[in-house]
Design an enzyme around this catalytic site. Structure first.
Site, PDB file in Angstrom:
ATOM      1  N   ASP A  41      -6.596   1.959  13.110  1.00  0.00           N
ATOM      2  CA  ASP A  41      -5.363   2.739  12.990  1.00  0.00           C
ATOM      3  C   ASP A  41      -5.580   4.136  12.408  1.00  0.00           C
ATOM      4  O   ASP A  41      -4.880   5.071  12.759  1.00  0.00           O
ATOM      5  CB  ASP A  41      -4.336   1.965  12.155  1.00  0.00           C
ATOM      6  CG  ASP A  41      -3.784   0.780  12.929  1.00  0.00           C
ATOM      7  OD1 ASP A  41      -3.687   0.894  14.165  1.00  0.00           O
ATOM      8  OD2 ASP A  41      -3.457  -0.244  12.314  1.00  0.00           O
TER       9      ASP A  41
ATOM     10  N   ARG B  50       1.151   3.539  17.285  1.00  0.00           N
ATOM     11  CA  ARG B  50       0.660   4.513  16.307  1.00  0.00           C
ATOM     12  C   ARG B  50       0.950   5.973  16.678  1.00  0.00           C
ATOM     13  O   ARG B  50       1.455   6.736  15.859  1.00  0.00           O
ATOM     14  CB  ARG B  50      -0.844   4.328  16.028  1.00  0.00           C
ATOM     15  CG  ARG B  50      -1.185   3.039  15.273  1.00  0.00           C
ATOM     16  CD  ARG B  50      -0.267   2.800  14.122  1.00  0.00           C
ATOM     17  NE  ARG B  50      -0.663   1.697  13.269  1.00  0.00           N
ATOM     18  CZ  ARG B  50       0.154   0.730  12.880  1.00  0.00           C
ATOM     19  NH1 ARG B  50       1.394   0.702  13.332  1.00  0.00           N
ATOM     20  NH2 ARG B  50      -0.257  -0.207  12.058  1.00  0.00           N
TER      21      ARG B  50
ATOM     22  N   ASP C  14       0.820  -1.221   0.000  1.00  0.00           N
ATOM     23  CA  ASP C  14       0.000   0.000   0.000  1.00  0.00           C
ATOM     24  C   ASP C  14       0.848   1.262   0.000  1.00  0.00           C
ATOM     25  O   ASP C  14       0.650   2.161  -0.815  1.00  0.00           O
ATOM     26  CB  ASP C  14      -0.899   0.060   1.249  1.00  0.00           C
ATOM     27  CG  ASP C  14      -2.034  -0.948   1.188  1.00  0.00           C
ATOM     28  OD1 ASP C  14      -2.236  -1.560   0.107  1.00  0.00           O
ATOM     29  OD2 ASP C  14      -2.713  -1.131   2.213  1.00  0.00           O
TER      30      ASP C  14
HETATM   31  N1  ARG Z   1      -6.871  -5.068  15.992  1.00  0.00           N
HETATM   32  C1  ARG Z   1      -5.615  -4.532  16.369  1.00  0.00           C
HETATM   33  C2  ARG Z   1      -5.754  -3.068  16.658  1.00  0.00           C
HETATM   34  O1  ARG Z   1      -6.710  -2.481  16.277  1.00  0.00           O
HETATM   35  C3  ARG Z   1      -4.538  -4.835  15.350  1.00  0.00           C
HETATM   36  C4  ARG Z   1      -4.580  -4.018  14.113  1.00  0.00           C
HETATM   37  C5  ARG Z   1      -3.545  -4.429  13.142  1.00  0.00           C
HETATM   38  N2  ARG Z   1      -3.295  -3.330  12.263  1.00  0.00           N
HETATM   39  C6  ARG Z   1      -2.879  -3.446  11.038  1.00  0.00           C
HETATM   40  N3  ARG Z   1      -2.687  -2.350  10.365  1.00  0.00           N
HETATM   41  N4  ARG Z   1      -2.700  -4.603  10.479  1.00  0.00           N
HETATM   42  O2  ARG Z   1      -4.922  -2.481  17.290  1.00  0.00           O
END
Ligand code: ARG
Length: 410
Positions: free
Chosen positions: A138, A109, A29
């Site tokens: 995220d 993050r 991405d």
């Molecule tokens: N469900 C978890 C969270 O919201 C993991 C997210 C994984 N993020 C990713 N971009 N693959 O923190």
């Protein structure tokens, strides 16, 4: 004072960006995004890869960024900042979202956003881009942090705009000679020091067992032939030594991920309530996180009064909810940090554990234990008199029995 309406967190900043700092993971991405941003806005793209302990080849990532058209690339080693900042707080807060998820992705993050903002400001960028989609948590965490730290910079989220699916992105990359990163896993992975998040494919069905090839940090319990014995020493709420050997937090976490994972402990599989309105099945590997939180919790229980213990559980849960929900800059989070740190001043001592598929706590000790062996001992020591005990019980149950009688009148 500048009128609030002009600030980015109330009114999105729209302009034609000329220089964009892109939070660059090195994945498909964000690699496609480098070219796409250049083409769409005729802008310069500076890529920023923040090392929070993910299992990646950073030289490879840098090379890919330049090949895809970045004018400049930064690799920022933030492992220590990550461990000693958000992760240390997470240990002291026993942070498990919905009692299961140690929050690795969520904790990283805001720090990644902070590092990208630093670069953006240094380089005079007028926009920041990141690869979030519109379905995940995220996007909330990144944008919250960006709006807090750089309200005047425009936020661009290419993956929400371009309308390409994965196959189309690959096609786009081929067409424009963009190097396609080799995929290490068929699942969607986000990893750092604290946890490895595994999503997608067949495990999106919560009824399906997670296939073994989803895991990388842990072996299945049935493969473990010998128990692992650990003595974890904590000082003021943070682990400082393993089996008597002092080490810094980064190395301590790396070591535990390795040895505990190899002894079959550290997997999480649960259905998670996302911030964005729906549930998802989430799988994690987090041997160090789960070990440290279990042992830290155990030590807290030895030290705290029942009132402190119960109150702290509520504080911890609120802290985890704020972090999960992308509200890192909510002032309550900082207030809770202060309280959590303060309460952890007493959380020093040693916890002994055995890892053998699961984790068993074998013993604990602390100079601040609010535990008195003489009080509990059945054989010797102090006993309340019959009269004292009877009086205590009478007063203790009085509220309940008064109400009970009122509701069960004979
Ligand atoms: N469900 C978890 C969270 O919201 C993991 C997210 C994984 N993020 C990713 N971009 N693959 O923190």
């Amino acid at each position: 004072m500048e009128p609030q309406g002009r600030r980015g967190f109330l009114k999105p900043v729209h302009r034609k960006p000329s220089k964009i700092a892109l939070a660059y993971s090195g994945g498909l991405d964000t690699t496609v995004a480098i070219h796409w941003l250049r083409e769409k806005f005729n802008a310069e793209v500076i890529t920023v890869t923040v090392d929070v302990g993910q299992d990646d080849d950073f030289r490879d990532i840098e090379e890919r960024a330049y090949k895809a058209g970045a004018i400049k690339h930064y690799t920022i080693d933030a492992k220590r900042d990550f461990a000693e900042g958000p992760v240390a707080m997470a240990i002291m807060a026993n942070a498990l979202y919905e009692d299961r998820y140690p929050l690795g992705t969520a904790l990283a993050r805001p720090l990644i956003a902070e590092k990208v903002v630093e670069v953006a400001k240094r380089e005079g960028c007028d926009a920041i881009a990141h690869g979030s989609t519109s379905k995940g948590n995220d996007q909330v965490r990144f944008n919250e942090a960006l709006m807090a730290l750089a309200p005047d910079l425009m936020i661009i989220e290419p993956a929400k705009i371009w309308g390409m699916n994965r196959a189309e992105e690959v096609e786009y990359a081929r067409k424009h000679g963009i190097p396609i990163p080799s995929v290490h896993s068929r699942f969607s992975i986000d990893d750092n020091l604290w946890s490895r998040s595994i999503e997608g494919r067949e495990i999106d069905d919560p009824g399906v067992e997670v296939p073994e090839d989803a895991f990388k940090w842990t072996v299945p319990p049935e493969k473990v032939s010998e128990p692992l014995m650990l003595e974890i020493e904590f000082r003021e709420g943070l682990p400082i030594a393993i089996n008597g050997e002092k080490m810094d937090l980064v190395n301590l976490i790396l070591l535990l991920n390795k040895v505990v994972g190899a002894h079959g402990f550290g997997r999480v599989d649960h259905v998670e309530n996302r911030v964005v309105g729906f549930k998802s099945r989430e799988v994690y590997e987090a041997p160090a996180a789960l070990t440290l939180i279990e042992t830290h919790k155990d030590l807290e229980k030895l030290v705290y009064t029942p009132l402190e213990y119960r109150f702290k559980r509520f504080v911890d849960q609120t802290w985890a909810d704020l972090v999960y929900g992308g509200l890192w800059h909510e002032p309550l989070r900082e207030e809770l940090d202060t309280l959590i740190r303060s309460m952890n001043r007493w959380v020093s001592g040693v916890v002994k554990v055995k890892v053998f598929g699961g984790l068993t706590i074998l013993g604990r000790e602390s100079p601040y234990a609010s535990y008195n062996k003489d009080l509990v001992d059945y054989v010797s020591g102090w006993y309340p008199s019959e009269e004292e005990a009877r009086g205590f019980i009478r007063m203790h149950v009085l509220h309940s029995l008064t109400a009970y009688r009122a509701r069960h009148k004979a």
